[in-house]
Write an enzyme that holds these catalytic residues in place. Structure first.
Site, PDB file in Angstrom:
ATOM      1  N   TRP A   1       0.856  -1.183   0.000  1.00 37.97           N
ATOM      2  CA  TRP A   1       0.000   0.000   0.000  1.00 37.97           C
ATOM      3  C   TRP A   1       0.892   1.233   0.000  1.00 37.97           C
ATOM      4  O   TRP A   1       1.892   1.264   0.714  1.00 37.97           O
ATOM      5  CB  TRP A   1      -0.901  -0.017   1.230  1.00 37.97           C
TER       6      TRP A   1
ATOM      7  N   TYR B   1      -0.864  -2.725   8.244  1.00 40.04           N
ATOM      8  CA  TYR B   1      -1.378  -3.575   9.316  1.00 40.04           C
ATOM      9  C   TYR B   1      -0.799  -4.990   9.219  1.00 40.04           C
ATOM     10  O   TYR B   1      -0.500  -5.627  10.224  1.00 40.04           O
ATOM     11  CB  TYR B   1      -2.909  -3.616   9.275  1.00 40.04           C
ATOM     12  N   GLU B   2      -0.596  -5.467   8.004  1.00 39.18           N
ATOM     13  CA  GLU B   2      -0.074  -6.817   7.785  1.00 39.18           C
ATOM     14  C   GLU B   2       1.423  -6.936   8.044  1.00 39.18           C
ATOM     15  O   GLU B   2       1.973  -8.043   8.048  1.00 39.18           O
ATOM     16  CB  GLU B   2      -0.416  -7.294   6.374  1.00 39.18           C
TER      17      GLU B   2
ATOM     18  N   CYS C   1       3.690   2.864   5.076  1.00 44.69           N
ATOM     19  CA  CYS C   1       3.306   4.269   5.030  1.00 44.69           C
ATOM     20  C   CYS C   1       1.801   4.372   5.223  1.00 44.69           C
ATOM     21  O   CYS C   1       1.037   3.793   4.450  1.00 44.69           O
ATOM     22  CB  CYS C   1       3.718   4.879   3.693  1.00 44.69           C
ATOM     23  N   VAL C   2       1.419   5.107   6.259  1.00 44.34           N
ATOM     24  CA  VAL C   2       0.005   5.365   6.529  1.00 44.34           C
ATOM     25  C   VAL C   2      -0.196   6.875   6.409  1.00 44.34           C
ATOM     26  O   VAL C   2       0.466   7.647   7.114  1.00 44.34           O
ATOM     27  CB  VAL C   2      -0.404   4.871   7.930  1.00 44.34           C
ATOM     28  N   ILE C   3      -1.086   7.279   5.511  1.00 41.68           N
ATOM     29  CA  ILE C   3      -1.337   8.699   5.274  1.00 41.68           C
ATOM     30  C   ILE C   3      -2.707   9.057   5.830  1.00 41.68           C
ATOM     31  O   ILE C   3      -3.690   8.361   5.600  1.00 41.68           O
ATOM     32  CB  ILE C   3      -1.248   9.027   3.762  1.00 41.68           C
TER      33      ILE C   3
ATOM     34  N   GLU D   1      -9.695  11.213   5.984  1.00 40.44           N
ATOM     35  CA  GLU D   1     -10.772  12.003   6.580  1.00 40.44           C
ATOM     36  C   GLU D   1     -11.388  11.347   7.810  1.00 40.44           C
ATOM     37  O   GLU D   1     -12.180  11.968   8.503  1.00 40.44           O
ATOM     38  CB  GLU D   1     -11.861  12.247   5.532  1.00 40.44           C
TER      39      GLU D   1
ATOM     40  N   HIS E   1      -9.601   6.154  10.979  1.00 40.80           N
ATOM     41  CA  HIS E   1      -8.933   4.916  10.577  1.00 40.80           C
ATOM     42  C   HIS E   1      -7.415   5.043  10.743  1.00 40.80           C
ATOM     43  O   HIS E   1      -6.754   4.115  11.219  1.00 40.80           O
ATOM     44  CB  HIS E   1      -9.302   4.594   9.124  1.00 40.80           C
TER      45      HIS E   1
END
Length: 149
Positions: free
Chosen positions: A18, A53-54, A76-78, A81, A84
């Site tokens: 991702w 998450y994995e 990388c988590v962006i 809105e 989450h």
């Protein structure tokens, strides 16, 4: 900062697919850094997982089935809105720490948690360097410490 040499250490890099534009750059930086510090290509295993998450179960699977000195988790988590982002970041940080404790092995948190793609790119080879390289240096240092103690 004295990094030490990576010769003789075995590494796994678990990388999220991702946000691949970002995580691919992090992976390139980590591989480059490990090899610059003496790791052999044959002593580095790369495992791709669907998302950040994995990374948790990916690191767990690797440590359960392989003799590895350190695992580098890259993701990388962006911010979006919804909340989450908060849940994922918290779960990933805690999960990676728990895997490290479970196996008594260094599991390095190389996950970007940014407000937007620009911030992520700045940290994946842009103006703030490459956090994948930094994660690799941390893995080398922690792998050496683990071998010595």
């Amino acid at each position: 900062m004295e990094v030490g040499r990576a010769e003789g250490l075995k590494f796994a890099i678990v990388v999220s697919q991702w946000n691949a534009q970002v995580t691919g750059s992090l992976l390139d930086g980590a591989l480059r850094s490990l090899q610059q510090h003496g790791a052999k290509e044959t002593d580095i295993e790369v495992v791709q997982v669907p998302g950040s998450y994995e990374l948790i179960s990916g690191a767990d699977i690797i440590l359960r089935n392989r003799e590895i000195d350190a695992v580098i988790c890259l993701g990388c988590v962006i911010q979006g809105e919804t909340r989450h982002f908060d849940f994922i970041c918290d779960a990933v940080a805690n999960g990676i720490a728990n895997v490290s404790i479970k196996y008594n092995k260094p599991v390095i948190f190389g996950v970007l948690t940014t407000d937007n793609l620009e911030q992520a790119m700045d940290r994946a080879g842009g103006k703030h360097g490459n956090k994948g390289e930094e994660a690799a240096v941390t893995a080398i240092q922690m792998g050496i410490i683990a071998k010595q103690h």
